[in-house]
Write an enzyme that holds these catalytic residues in place. Structure first.
Site, short mmCIF file in Angstrom:
data_model
loop_
_atom_site.label_atom_id
_atom_site.label_comp_id
_atom_site.label_asym_id
_atom_site.label_seq_id
_atom_site.Cartn_x
_atom_site.Cartn_y
_atom_site.Cartn_z
N ARG A 163 3.96 5.94 -4.09
CA ARG A 163 4.08 5.01 -4.78
C ARG A 163 4.91 3.89 -3.63
O ARG A 163 4.39 2.87 -4.11
CB ARG A 163 5.94 5.57 -5.53
CG ARG A 163 6.66 4.65 -6.63
CD ARG A 163 7.74 4.66 -7.53
NE ARG A 163 7.55 3.96 -8.30
CZ ARG A 163 9.52 3.50 -7.96
NH1 ARG A 163 10.64 4.44 -6.81
NH2 ARG A 163 9.92 2.39 -9.22
N HIS B 38 3.45 -0.04 -4.02
CA HIS B 38 4.15 -1.07 -4.55
C HIS B 38 4.35 -1.99 -2.73
O HIS B 38 4.52 -3.11 -3.24
CB HIS B 38 5.84 -0.29 -3.88
CG HIS B 38 6.10 0.17 -5.78
ND1 HIS B 38 7.16 -0.43 -5.99
CD2 HIS B 38 5.22 0.74 -6.49
CE1 HIS B 38 7.56 -0.10 -7.55
NE2 HIS B 38 6.21 1.11 -8.07
N ASN C 279 11.82 -2.15 -6.99
CA ASN C 279 12.40 -0.63 -5.78
C ASN C 279 13.12 -0.34 -5.32
O ASN C 279 13.66 0.41 -4.68
CB ASN C 279 11.50 -2.32 -4.50
CG ASN C 279 9.70 -2.53 -4.72
OD1 ASN C 279 9.26 -2.09 -4.82
ND2 ASN C 279 9.89 -3.93 -3.78
N HIS D 113 1.12 9.37 -11.19
CA HIS D 113 1.91 10.04 -12.51
C HIS D 113 2.00 11.57 -12.16
O HIS D 113 3.37 12.00 -12.97
CB HIS D 113 2.85 9.38 -13.43
CG HIS D 113 2.80 8.14 -13.63
ND1 HIS D 113 2.85 7.30 -14.42
CD2 HIS D 113 2.86 6.82 -12.01
CE1 HIS D 113 3.25 5.85 -14.07
NE2 HIS D 113 4.20 5.74 -12.73
#
Length: 328
Positions: free
Chosen positions: A63, A67, A95, A192
């Site tokens: 992740r 990001h 975040n 995911h």
């Protein structure tokens, strides 16, 4: 069901060409062959040790890379601390749930000891993301290296990150701006399959979904049995509890995520949104029933593509000595 993909490709051509042009910068898999030949080995060794103790960090490492790349490109800007005059990306609402910053610094410190001022934090994130997937029994892929670290990190720019409440129209547009297509969207959503989410990110589907303020006001597209299970863990005011994004398989990179989405048991509205378009729905249903090798290949290709977004190379940016602060 008619695909809605063509209805939302409204991103100005000039914008797309700018993004895609920036991703054609010169990266190479052997970039550190002379300056730090053991770079990947050092990262892999540290990752094995880290995940053997805390396997649940695999998802957060993946992740972090995602990001990072969606804001200013893959330049390590998500790792920078805020300063007295600036709020950084890591302190923005999307975040605040990121984890693993300490481990990134641990890996970077090992690289600095072996090869000072050589390997960028942006490349460290790309390698850690790849190894996180591989160590979770997922695929591996060649990571092109040579990214440089950015010196700017602005909290407000995290608006470019796809929110968990997004519908497919919004998701397609946000991915397209980064040069990623509909297939990349459904494939990268498969990330995911590992990791966790905070109750705060899904409680809108469990309570007061349309504002009626009663216990029956839930997301109608979520499986009722799954709602009951989630409610047993997440209260309407819970902001800290973690739930598995892929229940029962959240530490293993596999096809289970697509099985959950097909059963309407996915945590985020953005996951369910994959069932609202013919192409993405077909991909979900196909891989809910197998074809793991194909998904692994697709995921590898999309990760390589994502890792090229907006990279800095050559004399751009810098090679940070510490990932949380710029060089002085």
């Amino acid at each position: 069901m008619v695909s809605i993909a063509l209805k939302v490709l409204l991103v100005p051509l000039a914008t797309l060409l700018l993004v895609l042009g920036s991703t054609s910068a010169q990266l190479s898999v052997d970039y550190y062959s002379k300056t730090c030949p053991n770079a990947e080995e050092i990262v892999r060794k540290e990752m094995i040790q880290i995940l053997s103790v805390a396997p649940s960090l695999a998802g957060p490492f993946l992740r972090l890379h995602f990001h990072d790349c969606f804001v200013r490109g893959c330049d390590g800007s998500v790792l920078l601390n805020a300063t007295s005059g600036n709020t950084a990306e890591k302190d923005a609402k999307p975040n605040l749930s990121l984890r693993g910053f300490g481990s990134v610094e641990r890996v970077k410190a090992k690289l600095e000891k072996a090869c000072p001022n050589t390997v960028s934090c942006a490349d460290v994130l790309a390698l850690m993301a790849r190894d996180s997937v591989w160590l979770s029994k997922g695929p591996t892929w060649p990571v092109s290296l040579g990214r440089r670290d950015g010196r700017i990190s602005i909290a407000n720019e995290t608006k470019q990150l796809p929110p968990p409440t997004a519908n497919l129209t919004q998701l397609i547009q946000m991915f397209a701006i980064k040069g990623l297509d509909l297939k990349d969207l459904v494939v990268l959503s498969g990330a995911h399959t590992i990791g966790t989410a905070h109750c705060a990110g899904i409680k809108d589907r469990l309570y007061n979904f349309t504002g009626k303020n009663n216990l029956n006001d839930v997301d109608p597209f979520l499986d009722p049995h799954y709602i009951a299970k989630l409610r047993s863990k997440c209260s309407s005011t819970d902001t800290t509890t973690l739930i598995e994004m892929d229940p029962g398989s959240y530490k293993t990179f596999d096809l289970s995520y697509y099985k959950q989405v097909a059963k309407r048991r996915s945590a985020f509205h953005s996951d369910w949104a994959l069932l609202t378009d013919q192409f993405t729905r077909d991909y979900v249903l196909k891989h809910a029933n197998g074809f793991e090798a194909e998904f692994f290949q697709d995921f590898s290709e999309s990760m390589i593509k994502m890792g090229d977004i907006g990279v800095l190379t050559g004399s751009q940016g810098e090679i940070r000595k510490t990932c949380s602060i710029v060089n002085y």
